[in-house]
Design a protein around this motif. Structure first.
Motif, PDB file in Angstrom:
ATOM      1  N   VAL A  50      -7.730   4.564   5.388  1.00 46.98           N
ATOM      2  CA  VAL A  50      -8.730   4.826   4.598  1.00 46.98           C
ATOM      3  C   VAL A  50      -8.540   6.278   4.218  1.00 46.98           C
ATOM      4  O   VAL A  50      -8.465   6.579   2.841  1.00 46.98           O
ATOM      5  N   ASP A  51      -8.468   7.277   4.931  1.00 48.29           N
ATOM      6  CA  ASP A  51      -8.148   8.690   4.447  1.00 48.29           C
ATOM      7  C   ASP A  51      -6.877   9.162   4.054  1.00 48.29           C
ATOM      8  O   ASP A  51      -6.684   9.660   3.012  1.00 48.29           O
ATOM      9  N   ASP A  52      -5.882   8.334   4.637  1.00 47.02           N
ATOM     10  CA  ASP A  52      -4.467   8.694   4.002  1.00 47.02           C
ATOM     11  C   ASP A  52      -4.609   8.081   2.687  1.00 47.02           C
ATOM     12  O   ASP A  52      -4.007   8.921   1.524  1.00 47.02           O
ATOM     13  N   LEU A  53      -5.162   6.950   2.239  1.00 44.20           N
ATOM     14  CA  LEU A  53      -5.076   6.627   0.911  1.00 44.20           C
ATOM     15  C   LEU A  53      -5.989   7.294  -0.184  1.00 44.20           C
ATOM     16  O   LEU A  53      -5.496   7.737  -1.229  1.00 44.20           O
ATOM     17  N   ARG A  54      -7.154   7.832   0.465  1.00 40.45           N
ATOM     18  CA  ARG A  54      -8.008   8.759  -0.523  1.00 40.45           C
ATOM     19  C   ARG A  54      -7.182   9.701  -0.951  1.00 40.45           C
ATOM     20  O   ARG A  54      -7.290  10.498  -1.834  1.00 40.45           O
ATOM     21  N   ARG A  55      -6.269  10.660   0.276  1.00 40.08           N
ATOM     22  CA  ARG A  55      -5.623  11.859   0.137  1.00 40.08           C
ATOM     23  C   ARG A  55      -4.139  11.411  -0.501  1.00 40.08           C
ATOM     24  O   ARG A  55      -3.349  12.530  -0.795  1.00 40.08           O
ATOM     25  N   ASN A  56      -3.876  10.419  -1.001  1.00 44.00           N
ATOM     26  CA  ASN A  56      -2.705  10.017  -1.693  1.00 44.00           C
ATOM     27  C   ASN A  56      -1.448  10.143  -0.558  1.00 44.00           C
ATOM     28  O   ASN A  56      -0.356  10.420  -1.109  1.00 44.00           O
ATOM     29  N   ASP A  57      -1.739  10.197   0.479  1.00 44.71           N
ATOM     30  CA  ASP A  57      -0.719  10.379   1.589  1.00 44.71           C
ATOM     31  C   ASP A  57       0.174   8.960   1.961  1.00 44.71           C
ATOM     32  O   ASP A  57      -0.405   8.684   3.137  1.00 44.71           O
ATOM     33  N   LEU A  58       0.838   8.483   1.000  1.00 48.42           N
ATOM     34  CA  LEU A  58       1.367   7.182   1.614  1.00 48.42           C
ATOM     35  C   LEU A  58       2.172   7.409   2.695  1.00 48.42           C
ATOM     36  O   LEU A  58       2.459   6.246   3.524  1.00 48.42           O
ATOM     37  N   ALA A  59       3.110   8.375   2.829  1.00 52.02           N
ATOM     38  CA  ALA A  59       3.911   8.520   3.989  1.00 52.02           C
ATOM     39  C   ALA A  59       2.815   8.721   5.368  1.00 52.02           C
ATOM     40  O   ALA A  59       3.471   7.911   6.153  1.00 52.02           O
ATOM     41  N   GLY A  60       2.078   9.371   5.211  1.00 57.57           N
ATOM     42  CA  GLY A  60       1.017   9.382   6.247  1.00 57.57           C
ATOM     43  C   GLY A  60       0.374   7.882   6.674  1.00 57.57           C
ATOM     44  O   GLY A  60       0.273   7.492   7.949  1.00 57.57           O
ATOM     45  N   TYR A  61       0.251   7.185   5.867  1.00 49.77           N
ATOM     46  CA  TYR A  61      -0.207   5.744   5.789  1.00 49.77           C
ATOM     47  C   TYR A  61       0.850   5.105   6.764  1.00 49.77           C
ATOM     48  O   TYR A  61       0.626   4.281   7.634  1.00 49.77           O
ATOM     49  N   ALA A  62       2.044   5.026   6.182  1.00 52.90           N
ATOM     50  CA  ALA A  62       3.109   4.435   7.088  1.00 52.90           C
ATOM     51  C   ALA A  62       3.275   4.831   8.547  1.00 52.90           C
ATOM     52  O   ALA A  62       3.678   4.039   9.074  1.00 52.90           O
ATOM     53  N   ARG A  63       3.275   6.213   8.809  1.00 52.36           N
ATOM     54  CA  ARG A  63       3.299   6.657  10.032  1.00 52.36           C
ATOM     55  C   ARG A  63       2.234   6.284  10.811  1.00 52.36           C
ATOM     56  O   ARG A  63       2.298   5.680  12.241  1.00 52.36           O
ATOM     57  N   HIS A  64       0.804   6.117  10.507  1.00 55.96           N
ATOM     58  CA  HIS A  64      -0.347   5.673  11.248  1.00 55.96           C
ATOM     59  C   HIS A  64      -0.609   4.183  11.188  1.00 55.96           C
ATOM     60  O   HIS A  64      -1.267   3.955  12.003  1.00 55.96           O
TER      61      HIS A  64
END
Length: 297
Positions: A50-64
């Motif tokens: 949820v936090d990755d998406l709020r921060r627009n961190d799509l690469a982080g989303y993929a890692r997590h």
């Protein structure tokens, strides 16, 4: 807010389906980056995404979203043209390269605004009817689609209902808003550097997702102008454990989208001491094994 990238980015697809930032250089992936700590509690697996998406961190989303070994397999599959995960979680994911290319084309603002003026400007009644129809068809599709788990299907039905209600009252036919939104999206698309044949393949999974983050932010900014605040929904998400049995658990996710209260259950599981969303893992594992396409976009 939402559980998988498919759900969250469905919000961003809504404007495109119904008719309708950050600036500067996007930092590239750092070499030799330390491994990040994983989710040690069931709720963390959901809250971090949820936090990755709020921060627009799509690469982080993929890692997590997946274990490191599976993430590495997906990087290879991306480079070989066998997947575009996690973009495959998007509605109409096969249209994304063409969508970016259309926005990034020199002079696209004038052409797209002309099309909007001909087809959608002032067509408030027609667009509201389209929103209602898409809502009905969306629910029918979700109930018939076998790729979703029961928990995913229940969540997405609620989400489609909220988006349909929003679409029926959103000012989608307002030319003033369109004249602000289209140039913003066109500029954001150009800054990705991904438009054109082979853009995604050349750039690779991690760097492509990094470059798409600001475009994601711009699309959310556009939606705010139409009365849909994705970040507010993400920021207000409530995540609690509903039940847990050993290495498996159910997490309850509650959030408010477009005035509609969403209450969903998410299955999570523990692998090598870290928690992950079960449905996200299942989708990613399928994508990592995917066959090579006949032609790579």
């Amino acid at each position: 807010m939402t559980l998988t990238l498919r759900t969250a980015l469905a919000l961003l697809a809504a404007i495109a389906l119904l008719g309708g930032c950050e600036r500067g250089r996007v930092p590239e992936a750092a070499s030799g980056r330390r491994a990040e700590p994983g989710a040690t509690e069931p709720t963390q697996a959901v809250a971090r995404l949820v936090d990755d998406l709020r921060r627009n961190d799509l690469a982080g989303y993929a890692r997590h979203a997946v274990p490191p070994a599976l993430h590495a397999q997906l990087e290879i599959a991306w480079a070989q043209g066998r997947t575009r995960w996690p973009l495959t979680e998007l509605p109409l994911d096969d249209r994304l390269p063409g969508f970016l290319a259309a926005l990034a084309t020199p002079g696209s603002e004038r052409a797209l605004l002309a099309t909007y003026d001909r087809q959608f400007a002032g067509a408030h009644g027609e667009l509201r009817s389209a929103a209602a129809t898409l809502g009905l068809f969306g629910v029918q599709y979700l109930r018939a689609e076998s790729d979703y788990s029961d928990d995913e299907r229940n969540h997405y039905v609620q989400l489609v209902g909220a988006l349909s209600q929003w679409g029926k009252r959103a000012p989608l036919g307002d030319p003033k808003r369109a004249r602000s939104a289209i140039p913003l999206l066109a500029a954001a698309a150009r800054r990705t550097g991904l438009a054109g044949e082979g853009g995604f393949a050349r750039t690779g999974m991690t760097r492509s997702l990094q470059r798409l983050g600001p475009f994601f932010a711009s699309f959310k900014q556009v939606l705010v102008g139409y009365g849909l605040d994705v970040d507010a929904a993400l920021a207000g998400a409530e995540v609690t454990v509903a039940e847990q049995d050993g290495n498996r658990a159910k997490v309850r996710l509650r959030y408010t989208l477009a005035g509609q209260r969403i209450d969903a259950l998410v299955r999570v599981e523990r692998l090598q001491g870290r928690w992950y969303l079960s449905d996200a893992l299942r989708h990613a594992q399928v994508e990592a094994r995917g066959p090579a396409p006949a032609a790579t976009p």
